[in-house]
Design an enzyme around this catalytic site. Structure first.
Site, PDB file in Angstrom:
ATOM      1  N   GLY B 240      -5.510   8.833   1.686  1.00 41.87           N
ATOM      2  CA  GLY B 240      -6.620   8.053   1.079  1.00 41.87           C
ATOM      3  C   GLY B 240      -7.099   6.465   2.011  1.00 41.87           C
ATOM      4  O   GLY B 240      -8.595   6.462   1.909  1.00 41.87           O
ATOM      5  N   PHE B 241      -6.012   5.774   2.107  1.00 44.80           N
ATOM      6  CA  PHE B 241      -6.238   4.835   2.717  1.00 44.80           C
ATOM      7  C   PHE B 241      -7.345   3.569   2.055  1.00 44.80           C
ATOM      8  O   PHE B 241      -8.529   2.999   2.631  1.00 44.80           O
ATOM      9  CB  PHE B 241      -6.934   4.640   4.366  1.00 44.80           C
ATOM     10  N   ILE B 467       0.135  10.225  -0.886  1.00 44.37           N
ATOM     11  CA  ILE B 467      -0.849  10.490  -0.102  1.00 44.37           C
ATOM     12  C   ILE B 467      -0.911  10.763   1.076  1.00 44.37           C
ATOM     13  O   ILE B 467      -1.574  10.477   2.121  1.00 44.37           O
ATOM     14  CB  ILE B 467      -2.069   8.796   0.076  1.00 44.37           C
ATOM     15  N   ASN B 617      13.618   5.523   2.699  1.00 43.70           N
ATOM     16  CA  ASN B 617      13.279   6.763   4.085  1.00 43.70           C
ATOM     17  C   ASN B 617      13.342   6.543   5.526  1.00 43.70           C
ATOM     18  O   ASN B 617      12.406   5.682   5.135  1.00 43.70           O
ATOM     19  CB  ASN B 617      12.913   7.630   2.831  1.00 43.70           C
ATOM     20  N   LYS B 687      10.390  -4.164  -0.606  1.00 46.61           N
ATOM     21  CA  LYS B 687       8.779  -4.336  -0.533  1.00 46.61           C
ATOM     22  C   LYS B 687       7.623  -3.207   0.174  1.00 46.61           C
ATOM     23  O   LYS B 687       8.081  -2.129   0.096  1.00 46.61           O
ATOM     24  CB  LYS B 687       8.835  -5.351   0.560  1.00 46.61           C
ATOM     25  N   VAL B 689       5.262  -1.364   2.592  1.00 45.63           N
ATOM     26  CA  VAL B 689       5.672  -0.939   4.493  1.00 45.63           C
ATOM     27  C   VAL B 689       3.905  -0.688   4.568  1.00 45.63           C
ATOM     28  O   VAL B 689       4.007  -0.275   5.832  1.00 45.63           O
ATOM     29  CB  VAL B 689       6.923  -0.666   4.869  1.00 45.63           C
ATOM     30  N   GLY B 690       3.858   0.329   3.394  1.00 41.65           N
ATOM     31  CA  GLY B 690       2.647   1.325   4.263  1.00 41.65           C
ATOM     32  C   GLY B 690       1.081   0.670   4.865  1.00 41.65           C
ATOM     33  O   GLY B 690       0.924   1.019   5.684  1.00 41.65           O
ATOM     34  N   GLU B 691       0.880  -0.359   5.011  1.00 43.49           N
ATOM     35  CA  GLU B 691       0.267  -1.313   5.583  1.00 43.49           C
ATOM     36  C   GLU B 691       0.613  -2.471   6.039  1.00 43.49           C
ATOM     37  O   GLU B 691      -0.346  -2.870   7.399  1.00 43.49           O
ATOM     38  CB  GLU B 691      -0.842  -2.231   4.853  1.00 43.49           C
TER      39      GLU B 691
END
Ligand SMILES: Cc1cc2nc3c(=O)[nH]c(=O)nc-3n(C[C@H](O)[C@H](O)[C@H](O)COP(=O)(O)OP(=O)(O)OC[C@H]3O[C@@H](n4cnc5c(N)ncnc54)[C@H](O)[C@@H]3O)c2cc1C
Ligand code: SF4
Lengths: 328, 731
Positions: B240-241, B467, B617, B687, B689-691
């Site tokens: 998706g981003f 996603i 994870n 917190k 971490v995806g970005e």
């Protein structure tokens, strides 16, 4: 995609003289059909007519029109005697595409000009007489040699650039028989009729590409692009250079991404022959090459880029400069 | 359990539980389905009798559609209908909009905007008919197409503290630099797609979304029906981003056509349409001013930018977001201004703000370090404030110094040459660069249901999406850990609006927010189990289906007495959100080679060290970091949206023209995960971490290019065309 008829030829005679569009790997044609840039009413599948072998031919090799790019690049004879060709093929597209793409289809691939590929724009190549939106538009990818006010597109491929340096020829079959055309004359400049990419006339089929006897030398294909793989050339240089007793005895050069055809300027090679390699010599040859170049704004950078790329390739070919790590 | 998160949960409960799942590098449970091609994505749902819809897009940048020659197209084989309903979307919805975006496709606001939908029996018929549809326009006379130099309006509340001009005038060392970055596309692998099916007044829509509970409201509002009539299903999403935060054209068009035709309708955007019509990251112009006093401390920071968007669209790429809290400097001027242009909607693209904001802030810091004679790491470390400038609130936690130090050690930073042009390998200049990473942290409202089945297995349910990031994995891990259930006995169901509302996937908040909801549901179940066992909750230990307390060991299924235990956990941001400056931090190190002749830049290696609270994870977190760095490399070197300034058309609207990095562009990447507990951030001390791993990565590349060849690049991406004219003599 527009509706079309499909027929499968099982031998060459069924494919030639047909009022049908040949389809080989389909990697270019199908994309363009989906965009409706190409709208053939009839497709002739030529994947089953043979012509898929590489065989000796005189002192050289004959590469069938249906030989897949991947197979050609992996062929031991090609790799040994024509490393330039193998390298150029491997510099193009992706492994998946090369598995499908064919020798003939590769030569006939169409320009990547963004306007050519988008309906609703003016493009003399797609719609003769409509104009050329690339002029004054986004033309970063476009030609610096041989462009006209009718079209400034490039031939985008890599394999043909190597074939131009190798002085290969194209074997063509039509209803009136067969003919042979030098690869260097196969693609055209746009002139006033840019809808014609090459010299094929309706109903003609490429049957093979012939490579002359191997010439040895140092063979380099250098492709400069925006990412490390899977991008068309900004500019590319195909070079075969032979040194004998410290002097250059052969310099066959061709350039990609810079014109409507693989660019071959014999004067550049001639300027090198008989001389000792030096940065001075290479700079002069590179100046000679770009002398006639003309930018369109967005692609002006290609002129210095081509110049410097040629110098880098000639240095690599002649061993000037070296590859060692130096702390300065 | 309905409360907001007001008091930092310092218990670190997940450090005391004993199932051993938290942080474990478990595989994503759905990954097998995905690699085998049997996880159905939106367009792969095939309700019987489904018709195929294809959008027609505008070929002018602005104006009105005055005629659609429908009849010609309706006569074509297989064509079932041509729709240009007033409710169809002109723009996609922004993230968390929760209501209809701009509708009515009779007006055109940008080149490539959808103006109609053609539906036919087959996809090919619909595609051809859509291309054949003749459209007459009344085109606007003058259309703003070039954002540069346009008048702007404020796009974000400016921050003005002290007197920056004076700080600059008095600075011992300063830089005043102007950068530009080009627009970016999310370029998710799965194109936007919807399959709509009505049953009476109830719509089921299989789509590709990031934030389901908002998407339901957006879709319902667009269709002018009540949200309870809309069910969205989005179990698997192919990336998706940011581009799927809000609904887009396909969903509304498919729903309208399906209703009208009385049969299901599928609408899939072509790759080109995804580029032409889905939210982009704005191009930016950014002026950075940094003033350093004689002691080597920042006295002032200026970060003023222009970005662009369509008229009235509220989103303004928040490039100053991290500048607000990252470094000290009491004199500040931060502003984001908006130019209004006729170009596809700009909105959130992975790490909105920091992705291109940190990119230039961290490049400017490098220039300042050089001017002032500091090692770039040292300059950063000495300018970390103890509380957020201007807001006077503490940082929840910040591992930036650890990231810089550990990263430097692992990378071999001490080998960096102090000046540019000192290492040459054949044609290549070699150099190293560093940059900080920072990305704001957010907790978002979320709910999740956890059900301990009578047989001791566990079911977790939420409309949270996955996603491709690992939501399925980590939510199962949290629940299994809390309730002592082996992961093989945990089932996670996501992406269905009939389930409790998760936070959705956006702003890196999905894992910590929905994870906290799962955690809270599990806490409630743990309370019940302790009660049944007759022990205080503190004494309860759950492991492998056993409840252990005060020397007793009882199977959980016995405590369940043949009945399931079910709880819905909820979380909402509360006081901790306001009381603390919350962000994830890290550091990038990279080594590049720049070809002295051709100006090609190739990365040799890159390392990132990141602290983002508890690692849930290690495998999925690491993957997010790797992906982030790849995005950073793209932003540094290859990615840029091209537009023709004469008519606004996008000139590289496919993946052959828009260059995301390919494998050969990505060298060995190394990731160091720094364990951290951030209690103010969430009850699970995690917190986002995806970005994070994008935010500053491109600056590390730019700084390395400078260290290699002595060229300071201020315009991104740093393509050969841009770098070549600045290169020193190659010989
Ligand atoms: C994403 C992408 C990236 C690419 N990158 C590169 C690159 O970097 N470098 C590069 O060189 N190429 C690149 N290509 C182009 C690729 O090499 C061509 O698509 C391929 O070589 C075409 O071969 P084909 O057999 O699939 O041709 P087809 O698609 O089947 O046909 C192409 C054209 O040739 C005609 N044709 C085919 N065979 C014959 C014949 N025997 N006689 C007469 N006419 C014939 C067809 O009628 C059609 O007009 C890329 C393509 C894609 C899609
Ligand atoms: S450059 Fe050639 S292909 Fe491109 S728009 Fe002009 S005429 Fe068409």
């Amino acid at each position: 995609m527009k509706f079309f008829d499909y027929a499968r030829a099982t031998e060459l005679s069924e494919a030639i003289g047909e009022f049908a569009k040949p389809i080989a790997g389909g990697t270019n044609l199908l994309d363009l059909m989906k965009l409706e840039v190409e709208t053939p009413s009839r497709l002739m599948d030529i994947n089953h007519i043979g012509l898929n072998e590489i065989s000796p031919h005189g002192d050289g090799l004959r590469i069938g029109a249906l030989v897949r790019n991947a197979d050609c690049a992996a062929d031991l004879r090609v790799r040994r005697d024509y490393p330039l060709l193998a390298r150029a093929i491997l510099a193009g597209a992706s492994p998946q595409l090369r598995n499908r793409a064919t020798t003939g289809g590769n030569l006939c691939q169409r320009t990547r000009c963004t306007y050519f590929m988008r309906l609703g724009t003016r493009c003399n190549k797609r719609e003769p007489g409509s104009g050329c939106d690339a002029i004054g538009g986004v033309n970063r990818d476009h030609a610096i040699f041989g462009a006209t006010e009718h079209c400034i597109a490039t031939y985008p491929g890599d394999m043909a650039v190597a074939l131009a340096a190798l002085d290969a020829s194209v074997q063509i079959e039509g209803i009136d028989g067969s003919r042979q055309v030098s690869l260097r004359d196969f693609h055209r400049l746009p002139d006033g009729d840019p809808h014609l990419d090459n010299v094929l006339t309706g109903g003609e089929i490429i049957t093979s590409v012939k490579l002359p006897a191997p010439v040895g030398g140092k063979q380099i294909y250098r492709k400069i692009r925006d990412r490390a793989s899977y991008a068309f050339a900004l500019v590319s240089v195909a070079a075969i250079v032979t040194l004998d007793q410290g002097r250059i005895t052969r310099a066959d050069l061709a350039f990609g991404g810079v014109a409507h055809k693989p660019w071959h300027d014999p004067a550049v090679g001639r300027a090198l022959i008989g001389n000792e390699p030096s940065d001075q010599l290479f700079s002069e040859a590179a100046d000679l090459l770009v002398n006639q170049a003309k930018g369109q704004g967005g692609n002006d950078f290609k002129i210095p880029l081509l110049r410097r790329s040629l110098i880098a390739v000639l240095r690599e070919a002649t061993g000037i400069g070296g590859n060692d790590v130096r702390n300065l | 359990m309905f409360g907001t998160y007001d008091i930092p949960d310092q218990r670190n409960l997940l450090d005391r539980t004993r199932q051993g799942l938290i942080g474990a590098p478990l595989e994503r449970p759905e990954s097998g389905l995905k690699v085998c091609g049997v996880a159905p994505y939106a367009a792969e749902h095939h309700p019987p009798n489904c018709a195929e819809g294809v959008l027609v897009t505008a070929t002018i940048p602005q104006g009105r559609v005055i005629a659609l020659h429908k009849d010609e197209v309706l006569a074509m084989p297989g064509v079932l209908g041509v729709f240009a309903d007033k409710r169809m979307l002109r723009r996609p919805a922004q993230g968390t909009a929760g209501k209809a975006p701009v509708q009515d496709v009779r007006a055109v606001e940008y080149h490539g905007q959808p103006i109609a939908l053609v539906v036919a029996e087959t996809f090919e018929q619909a595609t051809h008919a859509a291309k054949a549809l003749r459209v007459e326009y009344e085109a606007s006379a003058t259309v703003p197409l070039d954002p540069e130099g346009l008048e702007t309006e404020p796009g974000r509340k400016p921050v003005v503290l002290g007197d920056l001009d004076q700080a600059m005038a008095e600075a011992a060392h300063s830089v005043d630099l102007t950068f530009t970055t080009e627009g970016h596309a999310s370029a998710a692998m799965e194109p936007h797609a919807s399959v709509a099916e009505w049953q009476g007044d109830d719509l089921t829509l299989w789509g590709s979304f990031q934030m389901i509970s908002h998407n339901v409201k957006e879709l319902a509002d667009s269709l002018r029906i009540a949200p309870r009539h809309v069910r969205i299903r989005s179990a698997y999403v192919g990336g998706g981003f940011g581009s799927k935060l809000g609904i887009s054209h396909d969903a509304v068009a498919a729903a309208i056509a399906a209703r009208e035709l009385g049969r299901p309708v599928r609408v899939v955007l072509s790759r080109q349409q995804v580029f032409d019509t889905i939210t982009r990251r704005s191009e930016t112009g950014q002026r950075l001013r940094l003033a350093l006093d004689a002691g080597g401390y920042l006295a002032g920071i200026g970060h003023e930018a222009w970005v662009s968007n369509l008229p009235d669209e509220p989103f303004a790429e928040p490039v100053t977001q991290a500048t607000e809290f990252l470094y000290s400097g009491e004199n500040r001027k931060l502003a984001v201004n908006l130019a209004r242009i006729s170009r596809v909607t700009s909105g959130s693209v992975r790490a909105p703000g920091e992705a291109v904001g940190m990119q230039v802030l961290e490049a400017a810091m490098d220039e300042l370090a050089e001017k002032a004679g500091f090692d770039p790491i040292e300059l950063r470390k000495r300018n970390l404030p103890s509380s957020q400038p201007g807001k006077d609130r503490p940082y929840s936690s910040r591992m930036l110094i650890e990231a810089l130090d550990q990263g430097a050690r692992a990378f071999g930073w001490q080998d960096r040459k102090p000046r540019p042009c000192m290492t040459r390998e054949g044609e290549w200049w070699l150099g190293m660069g560093v940059a900080s990473a920072a990305r704001v942290n957010m907790l978002r409202p979320a709910a999740a249901r956890v059900r301990l089945e009578p047989d001791g297995s566990l079911r977790v349910q939420s409309d949270q999406t996955d996603i491709g990031t690992g939501s399925y994995a980590i939510l199962g891990q949290i629940a299994g850990e809390m309730l002592g259930v082996p992961i093989a006995r945990v089932t996670v169901e996501l992406g269905d609006s009939s389930l409790p509302s998760g936070a959705g996937s956006g702003g890196s908040f999905g894992a910590s927010s929905t994870g906290s909801a799962v955690f809270r549901a599990c806490e409630a179940i743990r309370d019940k189990l302790a009660h049944r066992l007759g022990v205080p909750i503190e004494a309860l230990e759950l492991r492998d289906g056993m409840a252990i307390a005060s020397g007793r060991e009882v199977a959980v299924i016995e405590l369940l007495r043949g009945e399931a235990m079910e709880e819905i956990g909820r979380i909402k941001p509360g006081k901790t959100d306001k009381d603390y400056a919350q962000a994830s931090y890290g550091a990038f190190f990279c080594e590049v080679a720049v070809n002295a002749f051709t100006a090609e830049t190739r990365l040799r290696r890159m390392l990132g060290a990141f602290g983002f609270g508890r690692v849930l994870n290690a495998r999925t977190a690491r993957s997010q970091c790797l992906g982030g760095m790849v995005w950073g490399i793209g932003s540094a070197l290859t990615e840029e949206l091209g537009f023709d300034l004469r008519d606004g058309q996008m000139t590289n609207h496919d993946l052959a023209g828009y260059h995301v990095p390919c494998h050969a562009d990505i060298p060995a990447l190394e990731v160091i995960l720094l364990e951290e507990r951030d209690a103010p951030a969430s009850p699970i001390q995690a917190k986002g971490v995806g970005e994070l791993a994008i935010c500053g990565a491109a600056a590390a590349v730019a700084n390395a290019i400078y260290n290699a060849c002595g060229v300071r690049m201020h315009d991104f991406p740093m393509t050969p065309a841009r770098l070549l004219p600045k290169l020193p003599d190659p010989f």
